[in-house]
Enzyme design. Sequence first.
Site, short mmCIF file in Angstrom:
data_model
loop_
_atom_site.label_atom_id
_atom_site.label_comp_id
_atom_site.label_asym_id
_atom_site.label_seq_id
_atom_site.Cartn_x
_atom_site.Cartn_y
_atom_site.Cartn_z
N LYS A 1 0.79 -1.15 0.23
CA LYS A 1 0.04 0.00 -0.18
C LYS A 1 0.84 1.24 0.02
O LYS A 1 1.50 1.69 1.04
CB LYS A 1 -0.87 0.11 1.21
CG LYS A 1 -2.06 1.22 0.95
CD LYS A 1 -2.59 1.69 2.25
CE LYS A 1 -1.62 2.98 2.79
NZ LYS A 1 -1.81 3.99 1.79
N GLU B 1 10.42 1.87 9.57
CA GLU B 1 11.29 2.82 9.41
C GLU B 1 10.80 4.25 9.47
O GLU B 1 9.84 4.42 8.79
CB GLU B 1 11.83 2.95 7.96
CG GLU B 1 12.52 1.48 7.53
CD GLU B 1 14.11 1.40 8.26
OE1 GLU B 1 14.41 2.43 8.60
OE2 GLU B 1 14.52 0.32 8.45
N CYS C 1 13.63 11.60 5.46
CA CYS C 1 13.61 10.93 7.11
C CYS C 1 15.05 11.37 7.49
O CYS C 1 15.30 11.53 8.52
CB CYS C 1 13.31 9.55 7.04
SG CYS C 1 14.33 8.59 5.92
N GLU D 1 10.45 16.83 14.15
CA GLU D 1 10.76 16.67 12.84
C GLU D 1 9.71 17.34 12.02
O GLU D 1 8.58 17.51 12.04
CB GLU D 1 10.53 15.16 12.23
CG GLU D 1 10.94 15.11 10.78
CD GLU D 1 10.47 13.32 10.51
OE1 GLU D 1 9.52 12.76 10.70
OE2 GLU D 1 11.38 12.78 9.83
P1 NAD Z 1 2.63 8.70 7.43
O1 NAD Z 1 3.04 7.98 8.62
O2 NAD Z 1 1.59 9.74 7.41
O3 NAD Z 1 2.21 7.54 6.20
C1 NAD Z 1 3.09 6.68 5.86
C2 NAD Z 1 1.95 5.46 5.28
O4 NAD Z 1 1.15 5.01 6.45
C3 NAD Z 1 1.38 5.88 4.13
O5 NAD Z 1 0.97 4.78 3.12
C4 NAD Z 1 -0.30 6.19 4.70
O6 NAD Z 1 -1.42 6.03 4.03
C5 NAD Z 1 -0.08 5.03 6.13
N1 NAD Z 1 -0.99 5.10 7.08
C6 NAD Z 1 -1.45 6.17 7.55
N2 NAD Z 1 -2.29 5.97 8.60
C7 NAD Z 1 -2.53 4.57 8.62
C8 NAD Z 1 -3.02 3.68 9.71
N3 NAD Z 1 -3.78 4.16 10.46
N4 NAD Z 1 -2.68 2.36 9.63
C9 NAD Z 1 -1.90 1.92 8.56
N5 NAD Z 1 -1.26 2.61 7.56
C10 NAD Z 1 -1.64 4.08 7.91
O7 NAD Z 1 4.05 9.32 6.65
P2 NAD Z 1 4.16 10.31 5.46
O8 NAD Z 1 3.60 11.58 5.80
O9 NAD Z 1 3.62 9.57 4.39
O10 NAD Z 1 5.84 10.09 5.39
C11 NAD Z 1 6.68 11.01 6.08
C12 NAD Z 1 7.15 10.53 7.47
O11 NAD Z 1 8.01 9.20 7.00
C13 NAD Z 1 8.20 11.18 7.98
O12 NAD Z 1 8.01 11.11 9.37
C14 NAD Z 1 9.62 10.65 7.59
O13 NAD Z 1 10.55 10.78 8.35
C15 NAD Z 1 8.93 9.04 7.65
N6 NAD Z 1 10.05 8.28 6.82
C16 NAD Z 1 10.93 7.48 7.23
C17 NAD Z 1 11.88 6.85 6.54
C18 NAD Z 1 13.06 6.01 6.92
O14 NAD Z 1 13.56 5.00 6.33
N7 NAD Z 1 13.12 5.91 8.24
C19 NAD Z 1 11.98 7.02 5.11
C20 NAD Z 1 10.92 7.92 4.66
C21 NAD Z 1 10.06 8.40 5.07
#
Ligand code: NAD
Length: 502
Positions: free
Chosen positions: A190, A265, A299, A396
Amino acid sequence: MNPTTTNPATAFARAPYQGKLLIDGAWVDAADGATHERRSPAHDKVVAVYAKAGVADAERAIAAARVAFDRGPWPRMKGAERARILRAVAEGILARRHELALLETLENGKPLQQSLSEIEGAADLWHYAATLARNLHGDSYNTLGENTLGVVLRDPIGVVCIITPWNFPFLIVSQKLPFALAAGCTAVVKPAEVTSGTTVMLGEILIAAGVPAGVVNILVGLGSVVGDTLVTHPDVDMLSFTGSTAVGKQAVAKSAQTLKKVSMELGGKNPQIVFPDCDWDAAVDAAVFGIYFNAGQCCNSGSRILVHESIAERFAAAIVERSKQVRVGDPLSEGVQVGAITTNRQLETILSHIAAARQAGATVALGGSRIGTTGMFVEPTVVTGVTRDMPIAQEEVFGPVLAVMPFKDLDHAIALANGTLYGLSAAVWSQDFSTCLSAARRIKAGTIWVNTFLEGHAELPFGGYRESGIGRELGRFATEDYTETKTLQLHLGGRTDWYLPR
Ligand code: NAD
């Protein structure tokens, strides 16, 4: 098409990308007929229309992955055969890299040349995972006495649900999926709903490469609906999630109801520590690159500069000057280094963090505002006068906003570096080997760059300490994360009865 010369007129001349759901090897509409439209954050034009999955679609996808794992050929075929198919996927990605890069840029807002590099880097991850498919192995113990031989097997864990964020859509799915497949798992993927396009295109490439039906299922849909179904479903054996720490924590808590294995992650507030004997130009360049790359929506962004007090003022001034040279603009234009912010919500989040920094008493030394009103662009922003407890030093931002803080000595630098809840990555800048090594050993983070920043290699594990995550991706152990360990104890010869009549 040469991606570096794509102009917006050409990019928008064709119809928006049309994506369906990939379930059990077939492209289908959502059961309830719902659709989802994506507008380019840089141009505010419709660039893609998708079938939008609901709970029923998610359940069908999980069932297909379950059957493909329990009864299908994928977990049972030779590693060499899986490797051949993974290599074919890598070649398929390269063959369509310009198409993938354009869609990534239109949906995410990042510069086209950067998208192209990421797609090529992702293809390399598929090639690398193919080598691991042939090398996954267990262990044996011939040291347990004459009558016992111990054999440790690696079994694919089963159905993996892969949930990805919007900042590096294609790269991140490629940090997970090929390694899960190499291990023999099946998957339901997803992507973040706003940047689903390249993951859906990947589905086309997987089918063309010969991945059997049901092995990979792809759902465009909301996290709160599709993500939640995947995270809580008893037929899913493992959750591999990249996203925010807040959502990640909720997902772990919910997944605990069925005690799934998790690989997380999450976020970061990564420091670059600059000592007075650094290579000045390289450190200034890395400070600027580290925060503006991907518009700071990374990230791994180096969102905190910790600089020795003896050079702090001069270093901050140099960053401000270099930041003024950064080219922000239409991600389809050649030479642009920073594109658009990916979502409206993220734009608001960034601006509210800047306002909070001002309110806490920090100085916005450069930028701090949205650029124009069409497309979502933010000025390169440098914040000085930051102290340890301010939100801008702790939280962040996920945008082009750099916090600069002075330190007195190594101990103070380490205390500041480790003084957040995160622990994803860090950098150390000094020409002195002992300084670099002392700092690197004391920083609590999964990756430490020494005199460089944001490099990545398929061979090197990646992941976070503390609230930046659980587990590691990439590297030679990456496939092992998608396995269970099974112990075989083989008894040779007769066994003494336990029950002996008195
Ligand atoms: P997010 O947590 O809002 O969403 C990530 C994913 O989770 C999306 O596909 C979203 O649809 C899904 N999601 C949302 N609610 C959910 C739920 N209740 N249950 C299951 N899945 C759900 O993150 P974002 O805004 O898309 O991305 C930014 C964040 O990701 C930042 O905090 C960034 O640091 C982190 N990030 C981390 C890494 C790493 O490798 N550590 C890499 C890239 C991004």
